[in-house]
Each structure stands twice: as structure tokens, then as C-alpha cells.
Write a protein that holds these residues in place. Sequence first.
Motif, PDB file in Angstrom:
ATOM      1  N   ILE A 121       0.834  -1.208   0.000  1.00  0.00           N
ATOM      2  CA  ILE A 121       0.000   0.000   0.000  1.00  0.00           C
ATOM      3  C   ILE A 121       0.867   1.255   0.000  1.00  0.00           C
ATOM      4  CG2 ILE A 121      -1.649   1.330   1.389  1.00  0.00           C
ATOM      5  CD1 ILE A 121      -2.962  -1.293   2.176  1.00  0.00           C
ATOM      6  N   LYS A 122       1.925   1.223   0.782  1.00  0.00           N
ATOM      7  CA  LYS A 122       2.820   2.380   0.848  1.00  0.00           C
ATOM      8  C   LYS A 122       3.349   2.741  -0.533  1.00  0.00           C
ATOM      9  CE  LYS A 122       7.102   3.970   3.052  1.00  0.00           C
ATOM     10  NZ  LYS A 122       8.222   3.598   3.957  1.00  0.00           N
ATOM     11  N   GLU A 123       3.715   1.730  -1.310  1.00  0.00           N
ATOM     12  CA  GLU A 123       4.268   1.990  -2.646  1.00  0.00           C
ATOM     13  C   GLU A 123       3.173   2.307  -3.669  1.00  0.00           C
ATOM     14  OE1 GLU A 123       6.684  -0.346  -6.243  1.00  0.00           O
ATOM     15  OE2 GLU A 123       6.543  -1.261  -4.251  1.00  0.00           O
ATOM     16  N   HIS A 124       2.179   1.450  -3.772  1.00  0.00           N
ATOM     17  CA  HIS A 124       1.232   1.544  -4.879  1.00  0.00           C
ATOM     18  C   HIS A 124       0.163   2.624  -4.672  1.00  0.00           C
ATOM     19  CE1 HIS A 124       3.094  -2.372  -5.661  1.00  0.00           C
ATOM     20  NE2 HIS A 124       2.740  -2.184  -6.920  1.00  0.00           N
ATOM     21  N   LEU A 125      -0.317   2.801  -3.448  1.00  0.00           N
ATOM     22  CA  LEU A 125      -1.299   3.856  -3.213  1.00  0.00           C
ATOM     23  C   LEU A 125      -0.638   5.226  -3.343  1.00  0.00           C
ATOM     24  CD1 LEU A 125      -4.117   4.795  -2.498  1.00  0.00           C
ATOM     25  CD2 LEU A 125      -3.559   4.500  -0.073  1.00  0.00           C
ATOM     26  N   ASP A 126       0.560   5.369  -2.822  1.00  0.00           N
ATOM     27  CA  ASP A 126       1.298   6.630  -2.949  1.00  0.00           C
ATOM     28  C   ASP A 126       1.512   6.974  -4.424  1.00  0.00           C
ATOM     29  OD1 ASP A 126       3.228   8.609  -1.279  1.00  0.00           O
ATOM     30  OD2 ASP A 126       4.181   8.066  -3.175  1.00  0.00           O
ATOM     31  N   ASN A 127       1.932   5.985  -5.226  1.00  0.00           N
ATOM     32  CA  ASN A 127       2.133   6.225  -6.658  1.00  0.00           C
ATOM     33  C   ASN A 127       0.827   6.626  -7.341  1.00  0.00           C
ATOM     34  OD1 ASN A 127       4.825   5.601  -6.422  1.00  0.00           O
ATOM     35  ND2 ASN A 127       4.615   3.495  -7.173  1.00  0.00           N
ATOM     36  N   TYR A 128      -0.253   5.945  -6.973  1.00  0.00           N
ATOM     37  CA  TYR A 128      -1.550   6.220  -7.592  1.00  0.00           C
ATOM     38  C   TYR A 128      -1.980   7.663  -7.325  1.00  0.00           C
ATOM     39  CZ  TYR A 128      -6.422   5.596  -8.995  1.00  0.00           C
ATOM     40  OH  TYR A 128      -7.638   5.718  -9.624  1.00  0.00           O
ATOM     41  N   LEU A 129      -1.838   8.101  -6.073  1.00  0.00           N
ATOM     42  CA  LEU A 129      -2.270   9.457  -5.720  1.00  0.00           C
ATOM     43  C   LEU A 129      -1.397  10.513  -6.393  1.00  0.00           C
ATOM     44  CD1 LEU A 129      -3.076   8.937  -1.929  1.00  0.00           C
ATOM     45  CD2 LEU A 129      -4.714   9.181  -3.820  1.00  0.00           C
ATOM     46  N   ARG A 130      -0.128  10.220  -6.603  1.00  0.00           N
ATOM     47  CA  ARG A 130       0.753  11.177  -7.281  1.00  0.00           C
ATOM     48  C   ARG A 130       0.373  11.318  -8.761  1.00  0.00           C
ATOM     49  NH1 ARG A 130       4.742  12.707  -3.962  1.00  0.00           N
ATOM     50  NH2 ARG A 130       5.221  11.332  -2.206  1.00  0.00           N
ATOM     51  N   ILE A 131      -0.020  10.200  -9.368  1.00  0.00           N
ATOM     52  CA  ILE A 131      -0.391  10.227 -10.783  1.00  0.00           C
ATOM     53  C   ILE A 131      -1.778  10.815 -10.978  1.00  0.00           C
ATOM     54  CG2 ILE A 131      -0.897   8.744 -12.785  1.00  0.00           C
ATOM     55  CD1 ILE A 131       1.272   6.822 -11.659  1.00  0.00           C
ATOM     56  N   ASN A 132      -2.731  10.472 -10.067  1.00  0.00           N
ATOM     57  CA  ASN A 132      -4.124  10.909 -10.199  1.00  0.00           C
ATOM     58  C   ASN A 132      -4.397  12.041  -9.208  1.00  0.00           C
ATOM     59  OD1 ASN A 132      -5.462   8.615 -12.015  1.00  0.00           O
ATOM     60  ND2 ASN A 132      -4.036   7.643 -10.602  1.00  0.00           N
ATOM     61  N   GLN A 133      -4.029  13.256  -9.595  1.00  0.00           N
ATOM     62  CA  GLN A 133      -4.086  14.400  -8.690  1.00  0.00           C
ATOM     63  C   GLN A 133      -5.523  14.799  -8.343  1.00  0.00           C
ATOM     64  OE1 GLN A 133      -1.606  17.574 -10.136  1.00  0.00           O
ATOM     65  NE2 GLN A 133       0.257  16.320 -10.127  1.00  0.00           N
ATOM     66  N   ALA A 134      -6.452  14.611  -9.283  1.00  0.00           N
ATOM     67  CA  ALA A 134      -7.858  14.945  -9.004  1.00  0.00           C
ATOM     68  C   ALA A 134      -8.410  14.045  -7.899  1.00  0.00           C
ATOM     69  CB  ALA A 134      -8.695  14.794 -10.272  1.00  0.00           C
ATOM     70  N   THR A 135      -8.040  12.777  -7.936  1.00  0.00           N
ATOM     71  CA  THR A 135      -8.451  11.846  -6.886  1.00  0.00           C
ATOM     72  C   THR A 135      -7.824  12.234  -5.559  1.00  0.00           C
ATOM     73  OG1 THR A 135      -8.790   9.999  -8.420  1.00  0.00           O
ATOM     74  CG2 THR A 135      -8.347   9.438  -6.123  1.00  0.00           C
ATOM     75  N   ALA A 136      -6.546  12.590  -5.588  1.00  0.00           N
ATOM     76  CA  ALA A 136      -5.845  12.983  -4.367  1.00  0.00           C
ATOM     77  C   ALA A 136      -6.508  14.201  -3.727  1.00  0.00           C
ATOM     78  CB  ALA A 136      -4.373  13.275  -4.675  1.00  0.00           C
ATOM     79  N   GLU A 137      -6.930  15.158  -4.552  1.00  0.00           N
ATOM     80  CA  GLU A 137      -7.566  16.367  -4.034  1.00  0.00           C
ATOM     81  C   GLU A 137      -8.950  16.046  -3.452  1.00  0.00           C
ATOM     82  OE1 GLU A 137      -7.908  20.188  -2.823  1.00  0.00           O
ATOM     83  OE2 GLU A 137      -6.123  19.201  -3.666  1.00  0.00           O
ATOM     84  N   ALA A 138      -9.707  15.177  -4.135  1.00  0.00           N
ATOM     85  CA  ALA A 138     -11.045  14.792  -3.650  1.00  0.00           C
ATOM     86  C   ALA A 138     -10.955  14.012  -2.347  1.00  0.00           C
ATOM     87  CB  ALA A 138     -11.758  13.958  -4.710  1.00  0.00           C
ATOM     88  N   LEU A 139      -9.941  13.160  -2.236  1.00  0.00           N
ATOM     89  CA  LEU A 139      -9.725  12.393  -1.004  1.00  0.00           C
ATOM     90  C   LEU A 139      -9.382  13.330   0.148  1.00  0.00           C
ATOM     91  CD1 LEU A 139      -9.294   9.816   0.657  1.00  0.00           C
ATOM     92  CD2 LEU A 139      -7.043   9.588  -0.393  1.00  0.00           C
ATOM     93  N   LYS A 140      -8.554  14.299  -0.116  1.00  0.00           N
ATOM     94  CA  LYS A 140      -8.173  15.272   0.918  1.00  0.00           C
ATOM     95  C   LYS A 140      -9.394  16.045   1.415  1.00  0.00           C
ATOM     96  CE  LYS A 140      -5.164  19.253   1.733  1.00  0.00           C
ATOM     97  NZ  LYS A 140      -4.257  20.248   1.124  1.00  0.00           N
ATOM     98  N   LYS A 141     -10.267  16.460   0.502  1.00  0.00           N
ATOM     99  CA  LYS A 141     -11.470  17.201   0.887  1.00  0.00           C
ATOM    100  C   LYS A 141     -12.388  16.343   1.751  1.00  0.00           C
ATOM    101  CE  LYS A 141     -11.708  20.485  -2.973  1.00  0.00           C
ATOM    102  NZ  LYS A 141     -12.482  20.919  -4.173  1.00  0.00           N
ATOM    103  N   ARG A 142     -12.488  15.057   1.407  1.00  0.00           N
ATOM    104  CA  ARG A 142     -13.355  14.165   2.199  1.00  0.00           C
ATOM    105  C   ARG A 142     -12.818  14.001   3.613  1.00  0.00           C
ATOM    106  NH1 ARG A 142     -16.601  12.956   4.815  1.00  0.00           N
ATOM    107  NH2 ARG A 142     -18.205  11.348   4.735  1.00  0.00           N
ATOM    108  N   ILE A 143     -11.502  13.854   3.749  1.00  0.00           N
ATOM    109  CA  ILE A 143     -10.883  13.705   5.071  1.00  0.00           C
ATOM    110  C   ILE A 143     -11.117  14.962   5.907  1.00  0.00           C
ATOM    111  CG2 ILE A 143      -8.676  13.485   6.282  1.00  0.00           C
ATOM    112  CD1 ILE A 143      -7.707  11.799   3.861  1.00  0.00           C
ATOM    113  N   GLU A 144     -10.926  16.128   5.284  1.00  0.00           N
ATOM    114  CA  GLU A 144     -11.076  17.378   6.020  1.00  0.00           C
ATOM    115  C   GLU A 144     -12.538  17.649   6.381  1.00  0.00           C
ATOM    116  OE1 GLU A 144      -9.004  20.129   3.511  1.00  0.00           O
ATOM    117  OE2 GLU A 144      -7.021  19.521   4.280  1.00  0.00           O
ATOM    118  N   GLN A 145     -13.471  17.169   5.567  1.00  0.00           N
ATOM    119  CA  GLN A 145     -14.885  17.268   5.918  1.00  0.00           C
ATOM    120  C   GLN A 145     -15.181  16.434   7.160  1.00  0.00           C
ATOM    121  OE1 GLN A 145     -17.705  16.202   2.800  1.00  0.00           O
ATOM    122  NE2 GLN A 145     -19.270  15.716   4.317  1.00  0.00           N
TER     123      GLN A 145
END
Length: 620
Positions: free
Chosen positions: A337-361
Motif C-alpha cells: 500500500i505504501k508503494e502503490h497507493l502513494d504512486n496512484y495518488l501522485r499520478i491521479n491528482q484529481a483523486t488525491a484532491e477529492a480524497l483530501k477534501k473528504r478527510i477534512e470534511q
Amino acid sequence: MAELEHNYNEDSIRSLEPREHIRLRPGMYIGKLGDGSSADDGIYILVKEVIDNSIDEHVMGYGKTIDIKISDHKVQVRDYGRGIPLGKVIDCVSKINTGGKYDSKAFQKSVGLNGVGTKAVNALSSHFRIQSVRDGQMKAAEFERGVLTNDLPLEATSQRNGTLTVFTPDDTIFKNYQYNPDYLENQIWNYVYLNAGLTINFNGKKFYSENGLLDLLRNKADEESMRYPIIHLKGPDIELALTHGNDYGEEYYSFVNGQYTTMGGTHLAAFRTALVKTIRDFYKKDYDAADIRGSVVGAISLRVQEPVFESQTKTKLGSIDMGPDGPAVNSYINDFIKEHLDNYLRINQATAEALKKRIEQSERERKDMAGVKKLANQRAKKANLHNRKLRDCRLHFNEDKHENSLLSTLFITEGDSASGSITKSRNVDTEAVFSLRGKPLNCFGLKKKVVYENEEFNLLQHALNIEEGLEGLRYNRVVIATDADVDGMHIRLLLLTFFLQFFPDLVKNGHVYILETPLFRVRNKKETIYCYNETEKQAAIEKLGKRPEITRFKGLGEISPDEFGKFIGDNIKLKPVFLQKDTTIQKMLSYYMGKNTPERQQFIIENLKFEKDIVEEVYA
């Protein structure tokens, strides 16, 4: 005492044959018995044990199709794998510790490990037939309750290779049982999600998945409420998928070697821990774990050699290594998870931003609720010391290793009379009672703060111990026990709204039921028959004849404690609250519990029946 000691001698010691032991102590092999009203009842474990063998064949590269037919009582499973070696057909289904799963070359990552599964099915079936086809020859044998009754000779055949298993669970062990098609379909969907490319034909319906766990989450999660597209990651012996929605709580589906580990275990704990750590590292923020995992929907599948489960039913994975020379499960999952999820979020910035908003909500909602939650918990602690609403039991789902802890049940009742009847007739070891004072609040559309502001909801939450998730759930079965009248039905809806709105995983994991109690008592001087509907009442009248006494139970409080004991004991009738795979919680609650809509008004008009119509239907 002396007499008892005197009677304890060599004659007191018995050695049971494996078949006898399985029938005497079935719970050691298949968990609880049940009648089919719960997804973890024994009759579903019997089906699973047989299908697991066919799945193992598919995993090893033999057979892409499994045909399954199940009626109310009879099960038939046909695979197109290699077939059991013909000379060992009888031994493989009747001799404990006999099977191919001990040979790691033949079955490298199977779920069946100890050679018990099909032997238990055989021993617990009134009729059992096994048939194997290999290279133009067929061998079959038949059993009754584990005893061989027909050893059929080898014969030539044009059938395809594979194994056919047919069995009927023994109704002297599984009392009044019936298979629930919803549970079976859910079980089969899990099999195809975990084995992309496998086709299962179940009662004429085709089940197939091309994308594995991605398809599972598409069917389990509401796509409209997903905050970002499903993240789907695959590696050697591991597959996972996750997204965030808007429902409260955490929802996970975890599997090991194709086995649905409903109780989680090492792999699920590692998944949850690694998710938090990776997201904190990625965003470089020390988010609270509850905010990261709040509203998450996730699935993980792992394949390992020699998995160690905490029970024969394989619902919880113990602490193990990935293989003889591999890392521990938690290290393997964490690194992946450390390797593959981190890579995924770096490549898919829109997903990373949406995930961040959900956490902060989630963070804002938690902080907004903190003050109310603190006061409510202080009140709940005081109330728990003298909680007149809860009459507790001795065995709890989250505390006891005793097999009967699976029977731990909380009855939620309305009013003092109904709760009094249940309290006097219940089993104090496994059955607890929570008494409502009238109708609870309709909480549809409200924030979770209302759970703490409403004293009754808060006390119920604490009684169940689900404030922080299902890990601490004190009762395996949460049973809504209300009258079968309009008010009782309304209370059911209000309670279901509460659970679905704030604790949907309680329902999704199959813990919520409706208690069915008889509407009529029909009796004469010799016999008493309890009836659950008009049809049963008419049949009872015909059977007893000559004007029997008929009593209509208007409410649970009218049923005496002695009688009530008959309906919540071994013969309890529970109707499971089951969500179809395409059910969207928010849409359903909005339709039934929201403001009156034209659609609901039209539904009522089209389905409204007057008493005259109902009477005519009953007597037609």
C-alpha cells in the motif's frame, strides 16, 4: 459427591468415531447451526465447504465454470476440474484428514486445509452423493448421515471431467431450515469477484466478473455518492479496492484465498493501518485515523500458503507469513500500500484532491460534534450504572470465545409489557432486552450529532458498543421486536432508518433482524397451534375441527411469558434485514422516510387494499 466420584471410571471414557463427533458437536466444525435466517448459519457453511473445493480447482487452472442448483433443502454443485482421483472418492468425503490439500504442489493457495470440510457436510446430511469423472470413467458413492449406503461400481461415461456433489442437510440437526436466495446470491457474487474469469451458473442465472474487486465495490457502493473513482490496485497475491462515500462508518470486505473473512483478522487490520500511514505521509499531515477512514468503502483479497484461521469456519485470519520464505502478512500489505497507493495518488491528482477534501470534511464534522459527544458519553456512563432500558445477558459477541456467543442477541422492544414478557422468558446467557419508550425520532437527513443529543439513541449506541465501529459489537443479532400493527411497523421503520443512516455497516454485515411472532393461537383440549398468517390459521382450524378456540394476538404484551419462551428459543423466527447489491441507502430512505413525494403517494394509491379485498384474497 462420593457416589459421583465412584461412577467416574474407565467405563465413563468414550472414544468417538470422527463422524459421530461431527454429529455430536457440529458447532466445532461449522459454527452455529441456525435455520437459514442468518448468513453465517450452518447450512450456508455446508454449501461453502463444497464450493470451496471447486474454486480451488479453478485457482489451480482447471475448470472455468461451476454449476450450482439449490432448492429449499437440496444442494447440487458440479465443477469441471480434474475430478477426485477415482480410487479415493469415498475416502476424500468420509475419512478425516484425507485430501489433496496437504500436498502444497497440488493445491498451493487453497482455503481448504485440514481435510474436514466435505466430511462434515457428509456427516451432517441426510443424503449425500459424490461423483467424480476422470478421462472417460466415473465413480460414485452415496451416504446417509456419513454412513456409506451405496458404493457404485466404476463405469464408462462421456461426461466431462469434474466432480458432482449432491446433499440434503439433515433436518434432525438443522431444524426448520430454509435457504435464503439473497444470502446464496451474495455468497456466489463474492466467489466471482475474487476469481475474475470464473462463471458460476446458479439456479439458471449467470454470475461473472471481469474486473474482480473493482466490480465488487461498484456493486456495493453508491456511485453517485462516491467522492472519487474507485482506486483498484493489484500485485502478486494481493488485490485491493477503495473509495470514500457519504455514509457514516467504515465498510470493508476482506478475503483470504477466496474465503470471505467476515470477522476480518490480520490482513484487514494491516489494510486499515497502512491506509492511515500512507495518507498521512502523502499529505504530510497528521490526520486523525477516524477522519481518514470515515466513510471508507474498501475490499482486500490475499492469497497465501498455509493460512491460519481462528476457527474451522475460517471467518478470521490469524497472524501468519505470506509463505515459508515470505514476509509477515502485515509487513507485506503495508509495503504494498505504501508503494502503490502513494504512486496512484501522485499520478491521479484529481483523486488525491477529492480524497483530501473528504478527510477534512470528516475532521470538521468530528470537531463540531466533540462537545456534544463528551456530554452525551458522560450521561451514558451514569445511565449505564442504573440503565433500566437494558437488561443485559452474560455472553457477548465481542468478548467470549464460547460458541454460544454467536447467539448473543439484543431484542429492541416497545413499551413495558412487551419487554416484560421477553425479559421473563429469555435465555439470560445469550439474550438481552432494550426497551424503547414510544416511537423514536425520525432521524433521516439529520447529522450524527443527533445520536448524542437524543438520549435514547445514545443509550442504544452504547448498549451495542458501536460508537467506534463494529469491532466492539456486543450482540451478533440485533432483533427489532415490535407489534405487528401500524404503530409497530412505524417503529420498525424508524429504527431501521436510525441504523441505515448512522450505522449502515451493522445492516450490511447481516446483524439486524425482525422478530416474527404468531398472530393467532388455535387450540382445542388436545393440541395448540400457533399461526403466523391467515393461511396457517385456516389450516389449523381445518386440522383441529369442531370450533377450536381462536385467539388473535394484538400485541407482544398479550403473549404470556411462558408462551413467549417458545418463540424466542430454538424455534425463533427471524426475518433478516438484507440490502440488495443494487440498493442505494440514501435513495431508499429518501423515498420511504423523507417528505411525502408524488412517487410515494402514487405507490400507496396503487397498492392500497381495503379490508374487504384482503378478506376475499384470504378465503379465495
